[in-house]
Design a protein around this motif. Structure first.
Motif, PDB file in Angstrom:
ATOM      1  N   HIS A   1       0.810  -1.211   0.000  1.00 36.98           N
ATOM      2  CA  HIS A   1       0.000   0.000   0.000  1.00 36.98           C
ATOM      3  C   HIS A   1       0.845   1.263   0.000  1.00 36.98           C
ATOM      4  O   HIS A   1       0.346   2.356  -0.236  1.00 36.98           O
ATOM      5  CB  HIS A   1      -0.931   0.016   1.221  1.00 36.98           C
ATOM      6  CG  HIS A   1      -2.052  -0.982   1.115  1.00 36.98           C
ATOM      7  ND1 HIS A   1      -3.311  -0.635   0.670  1.00 36.98           N
ATOM      8  CD2 HIS A   1      -2.097  -2.303   1.380  1.00 36.98           C
ATOM      9  CE1 HIS A   1      -4.088  -1.697   0.674  1.00 36.98           C
ATOM     10  NE2 HIS A   1      -3.377  -2.742   1.110  1.00 36.98           N
TER      11      HIS A   1
ATOM     12  N   GLU B   1       2.189   2.908   2.443  1.00 35.18           N
ATOM     13  CA  GLU B   1       1.892   3.907   3.473  1.00 35.18           C
ATOM     14  C   GLU B   1       2.799   3.813   4.697  1.00 35.18           C
ATOM     15  O   GLU B   1       3.151   4.816   5.296  1.00 35.18           O
ATOM     16  CB  GLU B   1       0.429   3.760   3.935  1.00 35.18           C
ATOM     17  CG  GLU B   1      -0.563   4.012   2.828  1.00 35.18           C
ATOM     18  CD  GLU B   1      -2.011   3.748   3.235  1.00 35.18           C
ATOM     19  OE1 GLU B   1      -2.901   4.068   2.438  1.00 35.18           O
ATOM     20  OE2 GLU B   1      -2.238   3.211   4.349  1.00 35.18           O
TER      21      GLU B   1
ATOM     22  N   SER C   1       0.029  -0.978   4.601  1.00 37.63           N
ATOM     23  CA  SER C   1      -1.035  -0.028   4.950  1.00 37.63           C
ATOM     24  C   SER C   1      -0.678   0.683   6.252  1.00 37.63           C
ATOM     25  O   SER C   1       0.171   0.225   7.002  1.00 37.63           O
ATOM     26  CB  SER C   1      -2.384  -0.742   5.089  1.00 37.63           C
ATOM     27  OG  SER C   1      -2.297  -1.672   6.147  1.00 37.63           O
ATOM     28  N   ARG C   2      -1.354   1.784   6.475  1.00 38.04           N
ATOM     29  CA  ARG C   2      -0.982   2.623   7.625  1.00 38.04           C
ATOM     30  C   ARG C   2      -1.179   1.892   8.953  1.00 38.04           C
ATOM     31  O   ARG C   2      -2.053   1.030   9.078  1.00 38.04           O
ATOM     32  CB  ARG C   2      -1.761   3.935   7.595  1.00 38.04           C
ATOM     33  CG  ARG C   2      -3.223   3.778   7.966  1.00 38.04           C
ATOM     34  CD  ARG C   2      -3.955   5.086   7.887  1.00 38.04           C
ATOM     35  NE  ARG C   2      -4.471   5.311   6.527  1.00 38.04           N
ATOM     36  CZ  ARG C   2      -5.266   6.328   6.224  1.00 38.04           C
ATOM     37  NH1 ARG C   2      -5.607   7.220   7.128  1.00 38.04           N
ATOM     38  NH2 ARG C   2      -5.727   6.455   4.998  1.00 38.04           N
TER      39      ARG C   2
ATOM     40  N   ARG D   1      -0.288   7.745   1.614  1.00 42.21           N
ATOM     41  CA  ARG D   1       0.655   7.043   0.746  1.00 42.21           C
ATOM     42  C   ARG D   1       1.810   7.966   0.367  1.00 42.21           C
ATOM     43  O   ARG D   1       1.905   8.450  -0.752  1.00 42.21           O
ATOM     44  CB  ARG D   1      -0.100   6.563  -0.497  1.00 42.21           C
ATOM     45  CG  ARG D   1       0.600   5.529  -1.339  1.00 42.21           C
ATOM     46  CD  ARG D   1      -0.278   5.222  -2.560  1.00 42.21           C
ATOM     47  NE  ARG D   1       0.443   4.562  -3.634  1.00 42.21           N
ATOM     48  CZ  ARG D   1       0.628   3.249  -3.708  1.00 42.21           C
ATOM     49  NH1 ARG D   1       0.129   2.464  -2.776  1.00 42.21           N
ATOM     50  NH2 ARG D   1       1.296   2.736  -4.719  1.00 42.21           N
TER      51      ARG D   1
END
Ligand code: FES
Ligand code: FES
Ligand SMILES: [Fe+2]
Lengths: 431, 458
Positions: free
Chosen positions: B322, B324, B331-332, B345
């Protein structure tokens, strides 16, 4: 290390000794000087030997030190007793009621306090052979600290305990005889009823056999019919007239007052009225550390503050061995004047770990109050800078004027600096 | 949760058997503190020998990693003279908050004063010299010496010295007994100290260059979500060298989920088996550059690793998945983004500074690494995770997941460093050649040699 013999030259045995011949009578030696050993730490585990009922609600707990050699203290001092109650360690301060002349056993005189965790435990549950923890000795409320030929010992309720230790010591040291250098002691003790007179027979026997001792009981009312019955001695509250009658020479006496704060406040005014020397008046108060007490403490403190304003009041300190009757003592036994309305309100400061409670006159810092109560808080700058005295406030509020020794975050966590804080209402400190 | 590690022991360095034939390792056994007299001269001569023996494109001779006397010179010439990264403003959020850092036998107290300024002092009482503040971090009202309670305001002034004779009575003027100050500079939330009386002036260059990169992450508005101290069984230079290459990244199962394995390689150097990954990287980079340009955020690499005392490199790079954050799928990890960022991102902004810092700033959190030598073969790696000050633990983030990748990666790296330390102490060790992916390791070592040459010739 070697010692230079020249620096330790013997004094010339034939040189005439220089003698100072005073033209004033020398002050008497402190009680027990040269006889009793100097006070020493008695911190240790002790064994319970006996628990003896003294009155319907007071027992004597006899403890045996586990360290050989006996204990050393001065009469009037107290100790901190630590007990395990239901898995919790609880501490309370109790006066040592036995004399230092009997160094192999320690006696405490404990009144049952309704809902009092420790006193209930000592009355109902403790058994010979149980082990308890003591630390001390603490406090300086002692005739040994104030040598004199004449004493007036005033007490009420459980405030009798330092008097008991004092009389026992004096008798054991043969200081109450009729000879010229003996002591002259007047005891005036107030109780609610004759049933509440602790160690009455023993004290009266001492008075009967020791010419230097005179004892006066003052009771509020009759005893129960099945106990002491009617009271024929002085009745009601201690008054100036009674005090003048018992000790007409009060101005020449060293006065020790011990009792609940209300009693102390009133006694202070009475003593002023009959001409006692404020510089020779010493006091220690007993405060009930359970519900119901704060009102009495606050009223007493208000009176104390008033006394302080007149410059006659040594600051009061207290310990918690006391007693359920304090609330009743207040306003019953004594002609305590109602404090005038705008008098600065002093407050009660309780040190939770030691169980000690002290009346803190307005303007007195919590650190000063602790010192007077014999509760030792660490301190250095006494100006709110160094943070050495930092403690936790368990309840109540204080006014603090610090100088960087504490952070807002700590204050938010109920920390405060006793050296630069005055109570704003009654407080309980984790110390 | 904040992971509070126990303080690493900083006692006498574990003795490393001298295997390089110089016999000098054991000379320092039991001694704490700088070398003096002829021993110092001897050590300096040895240092010059070792520096001379280093070949470009290869690692250092074994003694540079194992000799206790040379380590003392590292401390004296480098750690006590250069700018050293000690932590971030988030570690001292409120007046009175402090951290202490040991640079050899020198202890530095970094604290926020009553005017909200971060300051640094020598952690030594002006009375009889007691260590003032013992804990690695905490909070004080004023600064109080535990020995005799001398008390210093947070600006270092002596304000209480019990029973010290007043000046009127011939006593010492308390104004002359303030705490000794240490140079401290903040760069966009990163704190650097320098023990030299006249610090090198290149901090300004670093500051000018890297501050715009770090600014969007608003370190001043972060809090410490976790901190972990890890002690690696290796010389500090091995710790730094290990960090300067991803040649070994196949050994990092967690990290390779988001770290492109072709990091450090030029296009033509990418091996065929990594081609696909590299293409993904190039694509992600393009997206990242677009996002940065839209937001006016700098991303291009700036690198000055060899020349300045404070050699550094900064670049914003894409992350895999992702893109991030350092999670398993990229992902975050923190729902609340840093500062005013509106886009998760943004890859990783990576700053590396010599001798002892690297850090990654993502849109959702920042992770900093401070390297501190504990002994010739013991090095502390202090990892700190910063999140937005308003992020709520258990709601916006979970500490275990937040810290997972770097906890594991650090442990793996610690093992690599330990293996290397054991190897360079072996008589069979001789410096081997770096691969193309290890150019920055070579730069680091060259920087070290240049720094030490310059300092030793003073
Ligand atoms: S004694 Fe220094 S702050 Fe209270
Ligand atoms: S050494 Fe710090 S007060 Fe004495
Ligand atoms: Fe690694």
């Amino acid at each position: 290390m070697t010692v230079n013999p020249l620096s330790w030259a013997d004094p010339d045995p034939v040189a005439p000794a220089l003698r100072l011949v005073p033209d004033l009578p020398l002050p008497p030696d402190p009680l027990g000087a040269d006889v009793l050993p100097p006070e020493a730490s008695l911190d240790q585990e002790v064994l319970v030997r006996r628990v003896v009922p003294l009155t319907h609600d007071v027992v004597q707990v006899v403890l045996e030190p586990t360290r050989p050699g006996g204990v050393a203290f001065t009469p009037g001092q107290y100790l901190t007793l630590g007990v395990e109650v239901d898995g919790r360690h609880v501490e309370r301060c109790y006066t040592i009621s036995s004399p230092p002349t009997r160094p192999h056993l320690l006696s405490l005189t404990v009144k049952r306090v309704p809902d009092g965790e420790v006193s209930t435990y000592l009355h109902d549950r403790v058994r010979p052979g149980d082990r308890l923890q003591v630390t001390g000795p603490l406090g300086g409320f002692s005739v040994a600290e104030h040598p004199s030929r004449r004493y007036l010992l005033l007490s009420a309720g459980s405030g009798v305990t330092p008097t008991l230790a004092t009389l026992r010591t004096m008798a054991d040291l043969a200081e109450l005889e009729a000879t010229g250098s003996a002591l002259d002691v007047v005891v005036v003790h107030s109780a609610r009823t004759p049933d509440d007179l602790v160690a009455r027979a023993e004290v009266e026997a001492l008075a009967a056999t020791h010419p230097g001792l005179r004892v006066h009981w003052v009771c509020e009312t009759d005893g129960a019919p099945d106990r002491s019955g009617p009271w024929s001695g002085p009745r009601g509250r201690l008054t100036a007239d009674l005090l003048r009658a018992f000790a007409p020479d009060v101005a020449d006496r060293e006065v020790f007052t011990c009792g609940p704060p209300g009693y102390m406040a009133a006694a202070r005014l009475l003593l002023a009225e009959v001409g006692a020397d404020p510089a020779r008046c010493h006091e220690e108060s007993f405060v009930l550390g359970t519900a119901g007490a704060p009102a009495a403490a606050a009223a007493a403190a208000a009176a104390a503050a008033q006394g302080a304003a007149e410059g006659a009041a040594p600051a009061a300190s207290s310990r918690a061995d006391a007693a359920g009757t304090e609330g009743e003592v207040e306003g019953h036994l004594l002609a305590a004047p109602a404090p005038s309305a705008p008098a600065p309100v002093a407050t009660s400061v309780t040190f939770a770990r030691s169980g000690c409670e002290v009346a803190c006159p307005a303007g007195t810092t919590v650190l000063a109050a602790a010192e007077q109560a014999g509760v030792r808080l660490p301190s250095s700058c006494a100006e709110g800078m160094c943070g050495t005295c930092k403690s936790t406030l368990l309840s109540g509020r204080v006014e603090m004027k610090h100088a960087g020794g504490i952070r807002p975050r700590e204050i938010a966590q109920d920390k405060f600096l006793p050296c630069c804080s005055t109570p704003d209402g009654d407080i309980v400190v984790d110390a | 949760m904040t992971t509070t590690p126990s303080r690493p022991t900083t006692s006498a360095p574990a003795s490393v058997p001298s295997q390089d034939g110089s016999g000098s390792t054991t000379r320092a056994a039991g001694r704490v503190g700088p070398l003096v007299g002829s021993a110092a001269a001897e050590a300096r001569a040895h240092l010059v020998e070792v520096l001379d023996a280093r070949q470009q494109g290869r690692s250092l001779p074994g003694a540079a990693y194992t000799d206790a006397d040379l380590h003392e010179l590292d401390l004296a010439l480098l750690w006590q003279r250069q700018w050293i990264f000690v932590g971030t403003v988030a570690e001292v959020p409120e007046p009175g908050d402090y951290v202490t850092v040991e640079l050899g036998t020198a202890s530095v107290l970094v604290l926020r004063d009553d005017d909200e300024e971060v300051r640094a002092f020598r952690n030594v009482c002006r009375h009889r010299g007691a260590r003032l503040v013992e804990e690695p971090k905490g909070s004080v009202g004023n600064i109080v010496c535990g020995y005799h309670r001398w008390t210093y305001a947070t600006d270092g002034r002596l304000i209480h010295a019990p029973q010290l004779a007043p000046v009127e009575d011939g006593g010492v003027d308390p104004a002359c007994l303030s705490l000794r100050t240490v140079h401290l500079r903040e760069v966009a939330g990163l704190l650097f100290v320098c023990l030299a009386p006249e610090p090198p002036d290149d901090l300004d260059t670093l500051s000018r260059t890297v501050a715009p990169y770090l600014a969007p992450h608003a370190l001043g508005r972060t809090k410490v979500a976790a901190q972990v101290d890890l002690v690696e069984a290796g010389n500090w230079k091995l710790t730094m060298e290990n960090n300067r290459e991803c040649y070994h990244c196949e050994g990092h199962a967690d990290l390779v989920c988001t770290f492109f394995p072709t990091w450090g390689l030029a296009d033509h150097e990418v091996p065929p088996r990594l081609r696909a990954a590299h293409d993904r990287y190039l694509l992600a980079e393009e997206g990242l550059h677009l996002a940065c340009e839209e937001r006016g955020m700098p991303y291009a690499p700036v690198e000055d690793l060899v020349e300045p005392p404070l050699g550094f490199r900064i670049q914003r790079e894409a992350l895999d998945g992702h893109g991030e954050s350092f999670s398993r799928d990229g992902s975050r990890l923190v729902q609340r983004l840093l500062g005013e960022l509106d886009e998760a991102r943004l890859g990783r902004l990576t700053l590396h500074a010599q001798p002892n810092l690297w850090c990654h700033a993502m849109a959702d959190h920042v992770v900093t690494f401070a390297v501190l030598p504990l002994g010739v073969d013991r090095t502390l790696v202090r990892t700190t995770w910063l999140v937005h000050e308003d992020a709520v633990e258990g709601v916006d983030y979970d500490v275990d997941s937040l810290t997972e990748v770097w906890r594991h990666t650090n442990e793996e790296d610690a093992a690599f460093v330990g293996l290397t330390q054991a190897g360079v102490a072996d008589p069979a060790y001789e410096p081997g050649p770096y691969s193309v992916a290890e150019r920055q390791v070579d730069d680091f070592v060259s920087w070290y040699v240049a720094r030490m040459r310059e300092e030793v010739s003073r």
